[in-house]
Motif scaffolding. Structure first.
Motif, PDB file in Angstrom:
ATOM      1  N   VAL A  33       0.874  -1.175   0.000  1.00  0.00           N
ATOM      2  CA  VAL A  33       0.000   0.000   0.000  1.00  0.00           C
ATOM      3  C   VAL A  33       0.915   1.230   0.000  1.00  0.00           C
ATOM      4  O   VAL A  33       1.659   1.433   0.963  1.00  0.00           O
ATOM      5  CB  VAL A  33      -0.919  -0.001   1.232  1.00  0.00           C
ATOM      6  CG1 VAL A  33      -1.832   1.207   1.221  1.00  0.00           C
ATOM      7  CG2 VAL A  33      -1.737  -1.272   1.255  1.00  0.00           C
TER       8      VAL A  33
ATOM      9  N   LEU B 157       1.338   3.763   3.047  1.00  0.00           N
ATOM     10  CA  LEU B 157       1.794   3.342   4.369  1.00  0.00           C
ATOM     11  C   LEU B 157       3.307   3.137   4.370  1.00  0.00           C
ATOM     12  O   LEU B 157       3.900   2.815   3.337  1.00  0.00           O
ATOM     13  CB  LEU B 157       1.101   2.028   4.765  1.00  0.00           C
ATOM     14  CG  LEU B 157      -0.426   2.045   4.758  1.00  0.00           C
ATOM     15  CD1 LEU B 157      -0.953   0.707   5.230  1.00  0.00           C
ATOM     16  CD2 LEU B 157      -0.961   3.149   5.637  1.00  0.00           C
TER      17      LEU B 157
ATOM     18  N   GLU C 130       4.184  -0.275   8.665  1.00  0.00           N
ATOM     19  CA  GLU C 130       2.711  -0.278   8.639  1.00  0.00           C
ATOM     20  C   GLU C 130       2.189  -1.277   7.616  1.00  0.00           C
ATOM     21  O   GLU C 130       1.186  -1.958   7.844  1.00  0.00           O
ATOM     22  CB  GLU C 130       2.193   1.121   8.322  1.00  0.00           C
ATOM     23  CG  GLU C 130       2.310   2.069   9.503  1.00  0.00           C
ATOM     24  CD  GLU C 130       2.184   3.519   9.107  1.00  0.00           C
ATOM     25  OE1 GLU C 130       1.999   4.353   9.995  1.00  0.00           O
ATOM     26  OE2 GLU C 130       2.291   3.818   7.901  1.00  0.00           O
TER      27      GLU C 130
ATOM     28  N   LEU D 101      -0.101  -4.537   8.551  1.00  0.00           N
ATOM     29  CA  LEU D 101      -1.492  -4.395   8.090  1.00  0.00           C
ATOM     30  C   LEU D 101      -2.358  -5.633   8.351  1.00  0.00           C
ATOM     31  O   LEU D 101      -3.485  -5.496   8.848  1.00  0.00           O
ATOM     32  CB  LEU D 101      -1.483  -4.021   6.606  1.00  0.00           C
ATOM     33  CG  LEU D 101      -2.795  -3.502   6.039  1.00  0.00           C
ATOM     34  CD1 LEU D 101      -3.288  -2.319   6.842  1.00  0.00           C
ATOM     35  CD2 LEU D 101      -2.615  -3.095   4.590  1.00  0.00           C
ATOM     36  N   PRO D 102      -1.869  -6.875   8.063  1.00  0.00           N
ATOM     37  CA  PRO D 102      -2.716  -8.045   8.339  1.00  0.00           C
ATOM     38  C   PRO D 102      -3.105  -8.150   9.816  1.00  0.00           C
ATOM     39  O   PRO D 102      -4.243  -8.516  10.130  1.00  0.00           O
ATOM     40  CB  PRO D 102      -1.848  -9.227   7.923  1.00  0.00           C
ATOM     41  CG  PRO D 102      -0.870  -8.675   6.985  1.00  0.00           C
ATOM     42  CD  PRO D 102      -0.615  -7.275   7.408  1.00  0.00           C
TER      43      PRO D 102
ATOM     44  N   LEU E 119      -3.389  -5.588  11.899  1.00  0.00           N
ATOM     45  CA  LEU E 119      -4.366  -4.531  12.171  1.00  0.00           C
ATOM     46  C   LEU E 119      -5.733  -4.920  11.632  1.00  0.00           C
ATOM     47  O   LEU E 119      -6.765  -4.631  12.243  1.00  0.00           O
ATOM     48  CB  LEU E 119      -3.909  -3.219  11.535  1.00  0.00           C
ATOM     49  CG  LEU E 119      -2.685  -2.566  12.168  1.00  0.00           C
ATOM     50  CD1 LEU E 119      -2.232  -1.382  11.341  1.00  0.00           C
ATOM     51  CD2 LEU E 119      -2.988  -2.122  13.584  1.00  0.00           C
ATOM     52  N   LEU E 120      -5.727  -5.611  10.469  1.00  0.00           N
ATOM     53  CA  LEU E 120      -7.004  -6.045   9.884  1.00  0.00           C
ATOM     54  C   LEU E 120      -7.681  -7.082  10.768  1.00  0.00           C
ATOM     55  O   LEU E 120      -8.894  -7.195  10.801  1.00  0.00           O
ATOM     56  CB  LEU E 120      -6.787  -6.633   8.494  1.00  0.00           C
ATOM     57  CG  LEU E 120      -6.463  -5.640   7.385  1.00  0.00           C
ATOM     58  CD1 LEU E 120      -6.189  -6.382   6.091  1.00  0.00           C
ATOM     59  CD2 LEU E 120      -7.586  -4.664   7.193  1.00  0.00           C
TER      60      LEU E 120
ATOM     61  N   HIS F 239      -2.602  -1.513  18.117  1.00  0.00           N
ATOM     62  CA  HIS F 239      -1.554  -0.812  17.386  1.00  0.00           C
ATOM     63  C   HIS F 239      -0.171  -1.214  17.909  1.00  0.00           C
ATOM     64  O   HIS F 239       0.737  -1.512  17.138  1.00  0.00           O
ATOM     65  CB  HIS F 239      -1.771   0.687  17.559  1.00  0.00           C
ATOM     66  CG  HIS F 239      -0.835   1.522  16.775  1.00  0.00           C
ATOM     67  ND1 HIS F 239      -1.069   1.870  15.465  1.00  0.00           N
ATOM     68  CD2 HIS F 239       0.350   2.088  17.097  1.00  0.00           C
ATOM     69  CE1 HIS F 239      -0.081   2.605  15.025  1.00  0.00           C
ATOM     70  NE2 HIS F 239       0.789   2.765  15.995  1.00  0.00           N
TER      71      HIS F 239
ATOM     72  N   ARG G  50       5.052  -9.192   5.527  1.00  0.00           N
ATOM     73  CA  ARG G  50       3.614  -9.015   5.692  1.00  0.00           C
ATOM     74  C   ARG G  50       2.903 -10.370   5.674  1.00  0.00           C
ATOM     75  O   ARG G  50       1.910 -10.567   6.364  1.00  0.00           O
ATOM     76  CB  ARG G  50       3.088  -8.132   4.557  1.00  0.00           C
ATOM     77  CG  ARG G  50       1.625  -7.829   4.649  1.00  0.00           C
ATOM     78  CD  ARG G  50       1.210  -6.892   3.557  1.00  0.00           C
ATOM     79  NE  ARG G  50       1.266  -7.539   2.253  1.00  0.00           N
ATOM     80  CZ  ARG G  50       0.997  -6.921   1.112  1.00  0.00           C
ATOM     81  NH1 ARG G  50       0.677  -5.644   1.116  1.00  0.00           N
ATOM     82  NH2 ARG G  50       1.065  -7.558  -0.029  1.00  0.00           N
TER      83      ARG G  50
END
Lengths: 383, 242
Positions: B99, B102, B106, B110-111, B113-114, B119, B158
């Motif tokens: 992305v 980001l 970040e 992301l996975p 956070l999803l 945080h 990621r």
């Protein structure tokens, strides 16, 4: 021909946007022709009327550029670049399709004008219809053509200039383009210009009245000064728009964000340049409308005519449509990111919630701002 | 429906899929055992990506079955498959597909956070994985400021950050030079073995396939018995494709 072929194969939404450009161009063309008709009978003071037409003209040109940027047919694609349809050719293509739609709109305006002239009874222009349409007088052909060519010329030139930069930037792979996450630099300038504009307007409203150009409604101060102040305020808001949008994004993703706030905030920060400017312009237009309605009262000396209504509708419609089109453009630009998020298993509701968060953030910042500017602009006019 | 063998974490039977009429897979069956690294080999257009997308629930096969740990993936609703991808699988594309807005950490976080991780937890875990993949110093940079190899390692981080049950890697080394390629694939396989992550790895590269526990070869959407590297390019493959 290629522009026409691409247009024929486009999706309905794209065609609707093109039709809106045609309609806006027709509206401005009709306004200009009516100004010419009025000038035939009243040579003195008609230049001021022509100057008023510049505002709808500018709004239409802005909208045409936004539509050209969103057109899927003119988006750079590696395959097309390989067969010679690179940035330069795509710019020509976008400019051509803009020119065609605007010229079509101008032609429609001419037809409508001639039809109303030849129709002796019912005219939607009310009591002044005969004067506006210059019935019984012959109109100079060269003047008509020049006025009708204004929108296509300006729109084509502006599209060419905008697309030259746009296609070059988009031709590079998305990941190699630095996302403009740094704060747009216009915010201080914008705030300063807005403040200066409001000050000029307040100062001018106290000085002697009766000068040209006449404002619609009831107003006694110096109208030239007030208009200069308004223009400064509008330019200031348009300049400040990207900065304010960027600030919105920064505020949304501050303090340990989860996925939704992080994505919503960063997207706003990246899109600040794209959607910030139309947002600022819309903000300026809405506050202008508020201020203008404060001028008109029940006992106004110069009540709003049908042409004022047409002009106002054009300006509001074009700026709102420009904002929506810019939003659509940034959604297209985000398509790759959206696919990535789907691959990661991000639910569709998350993306929708992020979009809602963005819209809410923008509304909470821009609605009070618009109201404040409108209130400040209206104080000297009504006092 | 026949229940799959117990020791297979992922199991597919006679998968058939065509993209808008163009045939991609034609009756492919395979089983993936828990914790193994399975390489899916084959030339371009042999159906590797489609097979991986069917196995990971991104596509629903037109015929055949896909089972993950005794649950049928092919009959799941789109929402369930999405949740399965988020919670149990991860995916590495040939291109890094980060992305752009980001920063590196970040993107890697992301996975998590999803999935709703906090945080702080997401940040700590993502930074740990970036350090393990030797890109800890790039954690605060955005993708455009990084080299392609660094971006691809962020994509690997990621995929690993959630320690998924199954990791699908679709030609993860395709855009890289040989040195970067070796490093990315080694970190991927080492991490997978140390965390007992099952990996399904599509590749064109024989060297990459050599690092796997087992190899499945595809040709024209069909599974062929494993061939030697010289035969796979030569006449044996041609005769089998008839």
């Amino acid at each position: 021909m290629l522009a026409l072929r691409l247009g024929r194969g486009a999706r309905p939404l794209v065609l609707v946007r093109r039709l809106l450009v045609v309609a806006a161009s027709a509206g401005v063309g009709f306004l200009l022709l009516c100004t010419l008709g009025w000038a035939m009978g009243h040579p003195a003071g008609s230049a001021a009327r022509l100057l008023w037409c510049l505002i709808p003209l500018a709004a239409t040109v802005q909208f045409a550029v936004a539509v050209a940027r969103t057109e899927p047919g003119t988006r750079p694609r590696t395959g097309l670049s390989a067969v010679g349809l690179g940035p330069a050719r795509l710019t020509t293509l976008a400019a051509t399709s803009t020119a065609v739609s605007c010229a079509f709109g101008s032609a429609l305006a001419l037809l409508l004008f001639l039809h109303l002239r030849s129709d002796p009874t019912g005219s939607p222009l009310g009591g002044q219809g005969a004067e506006l349409l210059a019935r019984g007088q012959s109109l100079p052909l060269a003047a008509m053509l020049t006025l009708l060519a204004l929108v296509p010329t300006f729109a084509t030139a502006a599209t060419g200039m905008a697309m030259r930069h746009h296609t070059r930037r988009a031709a590079r792979p998305a990941e190699n383009v630095p996302p403009p996450v740094h704060t747009p630099s216009g915010l201080p300038w914008g705030v300063a210009l807005t403040a200066a504009g409001l000050a000029v307007e307040t100062y001018a409203s106290r000085s002697g009245g009766g000068s040209a150009p006449p404002l619609p409604g009831q107003f006694d101060g110096s109208s030239a000064g007030v208009l200069a102040g308004w223009s400064l305020t509008a330019i200031g808001l348009a300049l400040a728009g990207p900065g304010i949008t960027h600030l919105c994004g920064r505020l949304v993703q501050i303090l340990r964000p989860g996925a939704i706030r992080l994505l919503a905030g960063r997207t706003l920060m990246t899109e600040a340049r794209n959607i910030g400017r139309p947002l600022g312009v819309l903000c300026a237009v809405i506050s202008g409308v508020f201020a203008a309605t404060s001028l008109s009262g029940p006992g106004a000396v110069r009540p709003f005519g049908p042409l004022t209504g047409l002009g106002a509708a054009l300006v509001i419609g074009c700026t709102a449509a420009t904002l929506l089109t810019a939003t659509a453009e940034s959604r297209q630009a985000r398509a790759a990111t959206t696919t990535t998020l789907h691959h990661l298993g991000a639910p569709a509701t998350l993306l929708r919630t992020a979009a809602a968060v963005r819209a809410t953030a923008i509304l909470t910042i821009f609605a009070p701002l618009t109201w404040m500017v409108a209130a400040l602009a209206a104080i000297p006019l009504t006092a | 429906m026949v229940a799959p063998p117990d020791n297979d974490v992922l199991w597919a039977r006679s998968l058939t899929y065509s993209h808008n009429g163009s045939p991609a897979l034609d009756g492919v069956s395979l089983g993936v055992r828990e914790g193994e690294i399975l390489a899916v080999c084959g030339p371009r257009g042999s159906g590797k990506t489609t097979l991986l997308r069917c196995l990971s629930g991104q596509l629903v096969p037109q015929e055949g079955e896909v089972w993950f740990n005794d649950s049928p993936v092919h009959t799941m609703s789109a929402v369930l498959r999405e949740r399965l991808r988020r919670d149990r699988f991860s995916w590495i594309d040939p291109e890094p597909a980060l992305v752009p807005e980001l920063t590196a950490w970040e993107n890697a976080a992301l996975p998590l956070l999803l999935r709703g991780a906090s945080h702080r937890v997401a940040k700590v875990t993502a930074l740990e994985w970036l350090d393990r993949l030797d890109i800890g110093q790039c954690a605060r940079k955005r993708p455009y400021a990084l080299l392609q190899a660094q971006r691809q390692r962020i994509a690997v981080a990621r995929a690993l950050v959630t320690t998924p049950s199954v990791l699908f890697a679709d030609e993860p080394t395709a855009p890289l030079h040989r040195t970067d390629r070796a490093q990315v694939i080694r970190t991927l396989t080492t991490a997978a073995r140390s965390h007992s992550i099952t990996v399904v790895l599509a590749t064109l590269d024989e060297e990459v396939a050599a690092l796997a526990d087992r190899t499945v070869s595809l040709l024209d959407g069909r599974r062929i018995s494993s061939l030697g590297p010289t035969e796979a390019e030569g006449q044996a493959a041609c005769s089998l494709s008839v």
